[in-house]
Design a protein around this motif. Sequence first.
Motif, PDB file in Angstrom:
ATOM      1  N   VAL A 271       0.846  -1.189   0.000  1.00 47.10           N
ATOM      2  CA  VAL A 271       0.000   0.000   0.000  1.00 47.10           C
ATOM      3  C   VAL A 271       0.886   1.246   0.000  1.00 47.10           C
ATOM      4  O   VAL A 271       1.748   1.395   0.868  1.00 47.10           O
ATOM      5  N   PRO A 272       0.710   2.163  -0.954  1.00 44.07           N
ATOM      6  CA  PRO A 272       1.574   3.346  -1.031  1.00 44.07           C
ATOM      7  C   PRO A 272       1.568   4.165   0.257  1.00 44.07           C
ATOM      8  O   PRO A 272       0.574   4.215   0.983  1.00 44.07           O
ATOM      9  N   ASP A 273       2.689   4.820   0.526  1.00 42.16           N
ATOM     10  CA  ASP A 273       2.789   5.732   1.665  1.00 42.16           C
ATOM     11  C   ASP A 273       2.200   7.098   1.291  1.00 42.16           C
ATOM     12  O   ASP A 273       1.987   7.418   0.118  1.00 42.16           O
ATOM     13  N   GLY A 274       1.968   7.916   2.306  1.00 43.60           N
ATOM     14  CA  GLY A 274       1.466   9.254   2.079  1.00 43.60           C
ATOM     15  C   GLY A 274      -0.042   9.272   1.886  1.00 43.60           C
ATOM     16  O   GLY A 274      -0.743   8.292   2.146  1.00 43.60           O
ATOM     17  N   GLU A 275      -0.543  10.413   1.430  1.00 45.00           N
ATOM     18  CA  GLU A 275      -1.973  10.552   1.209  1.00 45.00           C
ATOM     19  C   GLU A 275      -2.417   9.672   0.048  1.00 45.00           C
ATOM     20  O   GLU A 275      -1.759   9.637  -0.990  1.00 45.00           O
ATOM     21  N   PRO A 276      -3.522   8.947   0.214  1.00 43.84           N
ATOM     22  CA  PRO A 276      -3.996   8.060  -0.865  1.00 43.84           C
ATOM     23  C   PRO A 276      -4.288   8.842  -2.140  1.00 43.84           C
ATOM     24  O   PRO A 276      -5.030   9.823  -2.128  1.00 43.84           O
ATOM     25  N   ARG A 277      -3.690   8.405  -3.254  1.00 45.35           N
ATOM     26  CA  ARG A 277      -3.915   9.095  -4.518  1.00 45.35           C
ATOM     27  C   ARG A 277      -3.700   8.204  -5.741  1.00 45.35           C
ATOM     28  O   ARG A 277      -3.780   8.679  -6.875  1.00 45.35           O
ATOM     29  N   PHE A 278      -3.436   6.925  -5.535  1.00 39.77           N
ATOM     30  CA  PHE A 278      -3.106   6.067  -6.658  1.00 39.77           C
ATOM     31  C   PHE A 278      -4.199   5.066  -7.027  1.00 39.77           C
ATOM     32  O   PHE A 278      -3.985   4.197  -7.859  1.00 39.77           O
ATOM     33  N   GLY A 279      -5.378   5.154  -6.414  1.00 43.40           N
ATOM     34  CA  GLY A 279      -6.396   4.150  -6.710  1.00 43.40           C
ATOM     35  C   GLY A 279      -6.046   2.830  -6.052  1.00 43.40           C
ATOM     36  O   GLY A 279      -5.461   2.793  -4.963  1.00 43.40           O
ATOM     37  N   TYR A 280      -6.389   1.722  -6.714  1.00 38.61           N
ATOM     38  CA  TYR A 280      -6.092   0.414  -6.133  1.00 38.61           C
ATOM     39  C   TYR A 280      -4.585   0.250  -5.958  1.00 38.61           C
ATOM     40  O   TYR A 280      -3.814   0.543  -6.880  1.00 38.61           O
ATOM     41  N   PRO A 281      -4.128  -0.238  -4.799  1.00 36.88           N
ATOM     42  CA  PRO A 281      -2.694  -0.437  -4.594  1.00 36.88           C
ATOM     43  C   PRO A 281      -2.076  -1.348  -5.655  1.00 36.88           C
ATOM     44  O   PRO A 281      -0.946  -1.133  -6.071  1.00 36.88           O
ATOM     45  N   ASN A 282      -2.793  -2.383  -6.060  1.00 35.86           N
ATOM     46  CA  ASN A 282      -2.377  -3.219  -7.191  1.00 35.86           C
ATOM     47  C   ASN A 282      -3.589  -3.412  -8.080  1.00 35.86           C
ATOM     48  O   ASN A 282      -4.622  -3.920  -7.638  1.00 35.86           O
ATOM     49  N   ILE A 283      -3.476  -3.038  -9.345  1.00 36.25           N
ATOM     50  CA  ILE A 283      -4.650  -3.036 -10.208  1.00 36.25           C
ATOM     51  C   ILE A 283      -5.021  -4.419 -10.699  1.00 36.25           C
ATOM     52  O   ILE A 283      -6.127  -4.637 -11.184  1.00 36.25           O
ATOM     53  N   ASN A 284      -4.108  -5.382 -10.582  1.00 37.96           N
ATOM     54  CA  ASN A 284      -4.419  -6.764 -10.938  1.00 37.96           C
ATOM     55  C   ASN A 284      -3.359  -7.692 -10.359  1.00 37.96           C
ATOM     56  O   ASN A 284      -2.378  -7.243  -9.758  1.00 37.96           O
ATOM     57  N   ASP A 285      -3.554  -8.998 -10.557  1.00 39.50           N
ATOM     58  CA  ASP A 285      -2.623  -9.986  -9.998  1.00 39.50           C
ATOM     59  C   ASP A 285      -1.224  -9.836 -10.567  1.00 39.50           C
ATOM     60  O   ASP A 285      -0.224 -10.070  -9.876  1.00 39.50           O
ATOM     61  N   THR A 286      -1.130  -9.455 -11.843  1.00 37.37           N
ATOM     62  CA  THR A 286       0.177  -9.361 -12.484  1.00 37.37           C
ATOM     63  C   THR A 286       1.042  -8.290 -11.838  1.00 37.37           C
ATOM     64  O   THR A 286       2.259  -8.466 -11.686  1.00 37.37           O
ATOM     65  N   GLY A 311       1.248 -15.624 -16.328  1.00 36.83           N
ATOM     66  CA  GLY A 311       2.586 -15.961 -15.862  1.00 36.83           C
ATOM     67  C   GLY A 311       3.325 -14.668 -15.589  1.00 36.83           C
ATOM     68  O   GLY A 311       2.737 -13.689 -15.145  1.00 36.83           O
ATOM     69  N   SER A 312       4.618 -14.626 -15.900  1.00 37.57           N
ATOM     70  CA  SER A 312       5.373 -13.409 -15.692  1.00 37.57           C
ATOM     71  C   SER A 312       6.695 -13.478 -16.434  1.00 37.57           C
ATOM     72  O   SER A 312       7.163 -14.562 -16.798  1.00 37.57           O
ATOM     73  N   VAL A 313       7.281 -12.316 -16.626  1.00 43.88           N
ATOM     74  CA  VAL A 313       8.674 -12.268 -17.038  1.00 43.88           C
ATOM     75  C   VAL A 313       9.552 -12.596 -15.839  1.00 43.88           C
ATOM     76  O   VAL A 313       9.131 -12.504 -14.692  1.00 43.88           O
ATOM     77  N   ILE A 314      10.762 -13.010 -16.121  1.00 40.49           N
ATOM     78  CA  ILE A 314      11.878 -13.166 -15.179  1.00 40.49           C
ATOM     79  C   ILE A 314      11.774 -14.376 -14.258  1.00 40.49           C
ATOM     80  O   ILE A 314      12.661 -15.223 -14.239  1.00 40.49           O
ATOM     81  N   SER A 315      10.709 -14.501 -13.462  1.00 40.82           N
ATOM     82  CA  SER A 315      10.613 -15.606 -12.508  1.00 40.82           C
ATOM     83  C   SER A 315       9.426 -16.501 -12.823  1.00 40.82           C
ATOM     84  O   SER A 315       8.348 -16.009 -13.162  1.00 40.82           O
ATOM     85  N   PRO A 316       9.608 -17.820 -12.695  1.00 42.78           N
ATOM     86  CA  PRO A 316       8.501 -18.752 -12.970  1.00 42.78           C
ATOM     87  C   PRO A 316       7.348 -18.572 -11.993  1.00 42.78           C
ATOM     88  O   PRO A 316       7.558 -18.304 -10.805  1.00 42.78           O
ATOM     89  N   VAL A 317       6.133 -18.705 -12.513  1.00 46.74           N
ATOM     90  CA  VAL A 317       4.927 -18.692 -11.696  1.00 46.74           C
ATOM     91  C   VAL A 317       4.385 -20.123 -11.643  1.00 46.74           C
ATOM     92  O   VAL A 317       4.125 -20.730 -12.677  1.00 46.74           O
ATOM     93  N   ILE A 318       4.247 -20.652 -10.437  1.00 51.23           N
ATOM     94  CA  ILE A 318       3.693 -21.989 -10.221  1.00 51.23           C
ATOM     95  C   ILE A 318       2.237 -21.836  -9.821  1.00 51.23           C
ATOM     96  O   ILE A 318       1.926 -21.224  -8.796  1.00 51.23           O
ATOM     97  N   LYS A 319       1.328 -22.368 -10.630  1.00 52.88           N
ATOM     98  CA  LYS A 319      -0.103 -22.249 -10.368  1.00 52.88           C
ATOM     99  C   LYS A 319      -0.579 -23.422  -9.511  1.00 52.88           C
ATOM    100  O   LYS A 319      -0.383 -24.590  -9.866  1.00 52.88           O
ATOM    101  N   ILE A 320      -1.228 -23.086  -8.419  1.00 51.14           N
ATOM    102  CA  ILE A 320      -1.781 -24.078  -7.496  1.00 51.14           C
ATOM    103  C   ILE A 320      -3.290 -23.919  -7.520  1.00 51.14           C
ATOM    104  O   ILE A 320      -3.820 -22.897  -7.107  1.00 51.14           O
ATOM    105  N   CYS A 321      -3.976 -24.924  -8.030  1.00 54.30           N
ATOM    106  CA  CYS A 321      -5.421 -24.827  -8.237  1.00 54.30           C
ATOM    107  C   CYS A 321      -6.162 -25.366  -7.026  1.00 54.30           C
ATOM    108  O   CYS A 321      -5.997 -26.526  -6.633  1.00 54.30           O
ATOM    109  N   GLU A 377       3.420 -12.035 -18.763  1.00 52.54           N
ATOM    110  CA  GLU A 377       2.743 -10.768 -18.507  1.00 52.54           C
ATOM    111  C   GLU A 377       3.529  -9.891 -17.524  1.00 52.54           C
ATOM    112  O   GLU A 377       4.330 -10.393 -16.736  1.00 52.54           O
ATOM    113  N   PHE A 378       3.280  -8.595 -17.590  1.00 51.21           N
ATOM    114  CA  PHE A 378       3.892  -7.660 -16.647  1.00 51.21           C
ATOM    115  C   PHE A 378       3.023  -6.412 -16.574  1.00 51.21           C
ATOM    116  O   PHE A 378       2.364  -6.039 -17.543  1.00 51.21           O
TER     117      PHE A 378
END
Length: 395
Positions: A271-286, A311-321, A377-378
């Motif tokens: 969660v960003p520091d300071g006064e809230p101004r960025f909307g959702y802290p993370n806009i999606n899972d990626t 998935g993602s760039v750089i590091s593997p994403v392991i999906k656990i269903c 994705e990124f």
Amino acid sequence: MQGYIRPDGSVGIRNSVQVIFMVECASHVAKNIAESFQRPDVQFFGFSGCYPSDYGYRLVKNLATHSNVGAVLIVSLGCENFDRDGLAREVKVSGRPCHLLVIQENGGTLETIKRGKALVADMLEEIARVPRREIDFSDLIIGTICGGSDGTSGITGNPAVGRAFDYLLTQGARCMFEESGELIGCEDHMMARAASETAREQIDLAMRKAKRYYSIMGLGSFSNGNAVGGLTTQEEKSLGAYTKSGDSPINGVILPTEVPPRPGLYLMDVVPDGEPRFGYPNINDTSEIIELIATGCHVILFTTGRGSVVGSVISPVIKICNNPQTYRNLSDDMDVNAGRIISEGASLDDVAQDILNCIRAVAGQELSCSERLGHSEFVLTYKAFDYEKSGCRIA
């Protein structure tokens, strides 16, 4: 498991070339360079904004010098505000091959793509000679998130990841969980597990900030998809997400891009520091995945009930269903079937062992499902953190 040895002594489980654009205007060129190679160890990502930010620079710098990255090609339009020269210097200081192309100075789109392809080909040959050594869990940083949670998440995959974390921590790994906005209501549980009074205070501060931010912005982390999937309340979802952290002591709180300094379990404050101004802290899972990777994670454990394919760039994403029905519908995208706790009577320890076996395989060069399918994705967004206070966040 074998890792690639970097000049600073760290080890990575991948050895990729990253083509990084400095602004969205350069993304087409970077994409064409990377995708011309048609191989999983050449990827592209970038920061789309033209206006600079400390957070954005730290994010890109940490990704460019991640231990899973062997070499970097920086692609700049030329007039953006991102400090491309500073980034190139830091990548070179890390001991990695690095080149910089400026589209406005290199003949435009076609000529820059041509030069970029030649540079990437040369760097692939160079990093093929990177030395390797045997590694174990103590060499790894592992993060976890959940996405598309449903009524099965809190009783199958999430607590199974918690069991796996508990074992990994006994082996000297560094583990981290995040989504503080989705952990509102679990403050007392986390503070009771704090490894020190400092850690307890920092958990309290991080969660107070999350509650204030979400309250002012009028946000919540409970979606229609969660309700359709059988979750009934925010509290139920939060407790289910919390189980991913296991039962071990929590060593401290870190911010995105702050690599855990020693073995242990950490809460990442997104969660960003300071006064809230960025909307959702993370806009999606990626965007959450990328922050975990920029904080050093070699592998991401992604639990899902409704299903996800990213998935993602750089590091593997392991999906656990978490859900056996979802696993049947999306089996090509899933690495571990935690839903067999429901459908087959498997135990949490059984699935935790499946997760550990999968981490070993992926760290031993086996591709995760998302890697085999070409997901990379990124999302890199604007945020603001007070990194000057960061020293007190880690116990």
